[in-house]
Design an enzyme around this catalytic site. Structure first.
Site, PDB file in Angstrom:
ATOM      1  N   ASP A   1     -20.717  51.457   9.109  1.00 13.46           N
ATOM      2  CA  ASP A   1     -20.361  50.385   9.966  1.00 13.46           C
ATOM      3  C   ASP A   1     -19.212  50.967  10.683  1.00 13.46           C
ATOM      4  O   ASP A   1     -18.347  51.520  10.193  1.00 13.46           O
ATOM      5  CB  ASP A   1     -19.839  49.058   9.203  1.00 13.46           C
ATOM      6  CG  ASP A   1     -19.617  48.046  10.260  1.00 13.46           C
ATOM      7  OD1 ASP A   1     -18.858  48.299  11.151  1.00 13.46           O
ATOM      8  OD2 ASP A   1     -20.064  46.732  10.001  1.00 13.46           O
TER       9      ASP A   1
ATOM     10  N   ASP B   1     -38.543  41.061  11.827  1.00 14.50           N
ATOM     11  CA  ASP B   1     -38.323  39.651  12.196  1.00 14.50           C
ATOM     12  C   ASP B   1     -38.125  39.574  13.537  1.00 14.50           C
ATOM     13  O   ASP B   1     -38.399  38.250  14.303  1.00 14.50           O
ATOM     14  CB  ASP B   1     -37.314  39.048  11.446  1.00 14.50           C
ATOM     15  CG  ASP B   1     -37.252  37.526  11.618  1.00 14.50           C
ATOM     16  OD1 ASP B   1     -38.387  37.030  11.467  1.00 14.50           O
ATOM     17  OD2 ASP B   1     -36.242  36.983  11.709  1.00 14.50           O
TER      18      ASP B   1
ATOM     19  N   GLU C   1     -40.012  38.924  22.541  1.00 15.47           N
ATOM     20  CA  GLU C   1     -40.375  37.809  21.896  1.00 15.47           C
ATOM     21  C   GLU C   1     -41.246  36.898  22.833  1.00 15.47           C
ATOM     22  O   GLU C   1     -40.647  36.353  23.669  1.00 15.47           O
ATOM     23  CB  GLU C   1     -39.430  37.557  20.994  1.00 15.47           C
ATOM     24  CG  GLU C   1     -38.700  38.456  20.258  1.00 15.47           C
ATOM     25  CD  GLU C   1     -37.642  37.934  19.135  1.00 15.47           C
ATOM     26  OE1 GLU C   1     -37.305  36.959  19.258  1.00 15.47           O
ATOM     27  OE2 GLU C   1     -36.996  38.687  18.448  1.00 15.47           O
TER      28      GLU C   1
ATOM     29  N   HIS D   1     -39.546  35.684  14.343  1.00 17.17           N
ATOM     30  CA  HIS D   1     -37.951  35.396  14.137  1.00 17.17           C
ATOM     31  C   HIS D   1     -37.695  34.411  13.262  1.00 17.17           C
ATOM     32  O   HIS D   1     -36.892  33.168  14.133  1.00 17.17           O
ATOM     33  CB  HIS D   1     -37.480  35.214  15.826  1.00 17.17           C
ATOM     34  CG  HIS D   1     -36.038  35.679  16.051  1.00 17.17           C
ATOM     35  ND1 HIS D   1     -35.598  36.267  17.155  1.00 17.17           N
ATOM     36  CD2 HIS D   1     -35.053  35.259  15.282  1.00 17.17           C
ATOM     37  CE1 HIS D   1     -34.463  36.185  17.103  1.00 17.17           C
ATOM     38  NE2 HIS D   1     -34.015  35.629  16.138  1.00 17.17           N
TER      39      HIS D   1
HETATM   40  P1  NAD Z   1     -21.388  40.254  11.819  1.00 20.06           P
HETATM   41  O1  NAD Z   1     -20.871  40.226  13.200  1.00 20.06           O
HETATM   42  O2  NAD Z   1     -21.057  39.414  10.611  1.00 20.06           O
HETATM   43  O3  NAD Z   1     -21.935  41.640  11.497  1.00 20.06           O
HETATM   44  C1  NAD Z   1     -22.132  42.591  12.190  1.00 20.06           C
HETATM   45  C2  NAD Z   1     -21.641  44.107  11.779  1.00 20.06           C
HETATM   46  O4  NAD Z   1     -22.191  45.127  12.459  1.00 20.06           O
HETATM   47  C3  NAD Z   1     -20.208  44.033  11.764  1.00 20.06           C
HETATM   48  O5  NAD Z   1     -19.685  44.447  10.697  1.00 20.06           O
HETATM   49  C4  NAD Z   1     -19.965  44.978  12.926  1.00 20.06           C
HETATM   50  O6  NAD Z   1     -18.821  45.782  12.749  1.00 20.06           O
HETATM   51  C5  NAD Z   1     -21.148  46.000  12.743  1.00 20.06           C
HETATM   52  N1  NAD Z   1     -21.709  46.864  14.012  1.00 20.06           N
HETATM   53  C6  NAD Z   1     -21.203  46.548  15.192  1.00 20.06           C
HETATM   54  N2  NAD Z   1     -21.476  47.847  16.137  1.00 20.06           N
HETATM   55  C7  NAD Z   1     -22.226  48.785  15.185  1.00 20.06           C
HETATM   56  C8  NAD Z   1     -22.892  49.610  15.313  1.00 20.06           C
HETATM   57  N3  NAD Z   1     -22.829  50.500  16.536  1.00 20.06           N
HETATM   58  N4  NAD Z   1     -23.219  50.325  14.092  1.00 20.06           N
HETATM   59  C9  NAD Z   1     -23.446  49.831  12.954  1.00 20.06           C
HETATM   60  N5  NAD Z   1     -22.722  48.545  12.601  1.00 20.06           N
HETATM   61  C10 NAD Z   1     -22.068  47.986  13.904  1.00 20.06           C
HETATM   62  O7  NAD Z   1     -22.967  39.617  12.201  1.00 20.06           O
HETATM   63  P2  NAD Z   1     -24.097  39.148  11.169  1.00 20.06           P
HETATM   64  O8  NAD Z   1     -23.752  37.624  11.006  1.00 20.06           O
HETATM   65  O9  NAD Z   1     -24.056  39.707   9.859  1.00 20.06           O
HETATM   66  O10 NAD Z   1     -25.259  39.070  12.097  1.00 20.06           O
HETATM   67  C11 NAD Z   1     -25.916  40.405  12.135  1.00 20.06           C
HETATM   68  C12 NAD Z   1     -27.138  40.461  13.156  1.00 20.06           C
HETATM   69  O11 NAD Z   1     -28.176  39.423  12.622  1.00 20.06           O
HETATM   70  C13 NAD Z   1     -26.690  40.010  14.627  1.00 20.06           C
HETATM   71  O12 NAD Z   1     -27.683  40.808  15.481  1.00 20.06           O
HETATM   72  C14 NAD Z   1     -27.345  38.567  14.543  1.00 20.06           C
HETATM   73  O13 NAD Z   1     -27.807  38.361  15.963  1.00 20.06           O
HETATM   74  C15 NAD Z   1     -28.555  38.716  14.029  1.00 20.06           C
HETATM   75  N6  NAD Z   1     -29.077  37.448  13.359  1.00 20.06           N
HETATM   76  C16 NAD Z   1     -30.601  37.389  13.258  1.00 20.06           C
HETATM   77  C17 NAD Z   1     -31.079  36.290  12.971  1.00 20.06           C
HETATM   78  C18 NAD Z   1     -32.735  35.954  12.809  1.00 20.06           C
HETATM   79  O14 NAD Z   1     -32.883  34.842  12.906  1.00 20.06           O
HETATM   80  N7  NAD Z   1     -33.250  37.007  12.601  1.00 20.06           N
HETATM   81  C19 NAD Z   1     -30.247  35.110  12.375  1.00 20.06           C
HETATM   82  C20 NAD Z   1     -28.959  35.421  12.510  1.00 20.06           C
HETATM   83  C21 NAD Z   1     -28.173  36.455  12.793  1.00 20.06           C
END
Ligand code: NAD
Length: 309
Positions: A172, A258, A263, A281
């Protein structure tokens, strides 16, 4: 304290949040099938716009609106033009942690699906084919799980993976929660080392210009040919054509997706590979996550209208 205002709910959301907004005194119009043109034509009448992922809150919608709040019952704000909202001083809110457990559980399920060929085993057994000898799997226990993006969801999956006796590697660009590192023994490293060392890689980064195609041909080539890639974050972070080439040419053992660049997905070649497991998704698609997200959003809306937050 009762509040007043009109709320337009544009996508289907759990009843719990709607009931709580009604109890607080808000008038709710529930239109989960509303079309873009109807939204633009009627949005001016509402103080709050509530969406999930289907409705796109574009600049056109925002320009036509008099809303004080745009609420996304979920995590990402990809479907809201946040800049346009901020320019009109509209509060944009979401429920970042409501789906974390649901997404992490799905990612674990996808890892096990890949390791044990569960989708293929199910399909063949139902067809009457007993293909036991073709289904030699691998175990999660003792393997290295690389977590890319160690935020809410990344940390949940890390804790779950420890219960499977996996070793954690994390990348991260921002500081990772220290308690989580000491609790799980995660090895924090740079992205290249993670790519080269992990047996499973699971992605939990936001969709940003920096993360677009972060898994490109060059990065995929660094992964072990026996490794599996799981993406439950956003489709844009993987170059799907590069992933197809890597999987087809045996440079990668398998992938579970997912989320997709488009999509519903249109990349038939990728979807047709036997070592790809797909879900539509559904990361946040659990009863518990949807109920929690709708309650969290309703509470935030009420508190903002009361002037508390
Ligand atoms: P979050 O903000 O808590 O965590 C994201 C992390 O990614 C942070 O720690 C951030 O520092 C890190 N990050 C940012 N840029 C980065 C990079 N270039 N390289 C590596 N790490 C990086 O978010 P979250 O709640 O953990 O969600 C993560 C992802 O899951 C988001 O893209 C969100 O949209 C997705 N999501 C998908 C679904 C689904 O239905 N599949 C549901 C909820 C969330």
């Amino acid at each position: 304290m009762q509040v007043s205002g009109r709320v337009l709910v544009c996508d289907s959301i759990d009843r719990a949040g709607i009931d709580s907004m009604k109890r607080a005194g808000l008038a709710i119009d529930y239109k989960p099938e509303i079309k873009a043109n109807e939204l633009v034509a009627t949005v001016k009448d509402y103080d709050v716009i509530v969406v999930r992922s289907r409705t796109k809150v574009t600049k056109e919608v925002i320009d036509a609106s008099n809303a004080k709040i745009i609420a996304r019952v979920g995590v990402g704000l990809d479907n809201v033009d946040v800049k346009a909202a901020e320019a009109k001083k509209i509060r944009v809110i979401n429920a970042p942690e409501a789906a974390s457990v649901a997404v992490a559980e799905l990612a674990i399920g996808l890892m096990i699906s890949l390791a044990r060929n569960i989708p293929r085993a199910d399909a063949e057994t139902k067809k009457g084919n007993w293909i036991k000898k073709d289904l030699m799997g691998t175990q999660l226990s003792g393997k290295y799980l690389g977590i890319v993006g160690v935020g809410n969801i990344g940390r949940h999956i890390g804790r779950m993976a420890k219960a499977f006796h996996m070793n954690l590697i994390g990348y991260d660009p921002y500081p990772i929660n220290k308690e989580f590192i000491s609790e799980t023994g995660m090895i924090v490293t740079d992205l290249n080392t993670l790519l080269e060392s992990a047996d499973y890689i699971t992605c939990h980064v936001p969709s940003t210009p920096e993360t677009k195609h972060m898994f490109n041909a060059e990065r995929l080539a660094k992964m072990k040919p026996t490794a599996y890639l799981v993406n439950t974050s956003r489709g844009e972070i993987i170059d799907e054509n590069a992933l197809y080439e890597a999987l087809k040419n045996g440079k990668l053992a398998g992938a579970a997706l997912d989320v997709f660049e488009v999509e519903p997905p249109t990349n038939k070649l990728l979807l047709g590979l036997p070592n790809v497991v797909c879900t539509p998704h559904i990361g946040a698609q659990t009863k518990e996550a949807q109920e929690l997200a709708s309650i969290v959003i309703a509470e935030k809306i009420i508190q903002i209208l009361r002037g508390v937050i």
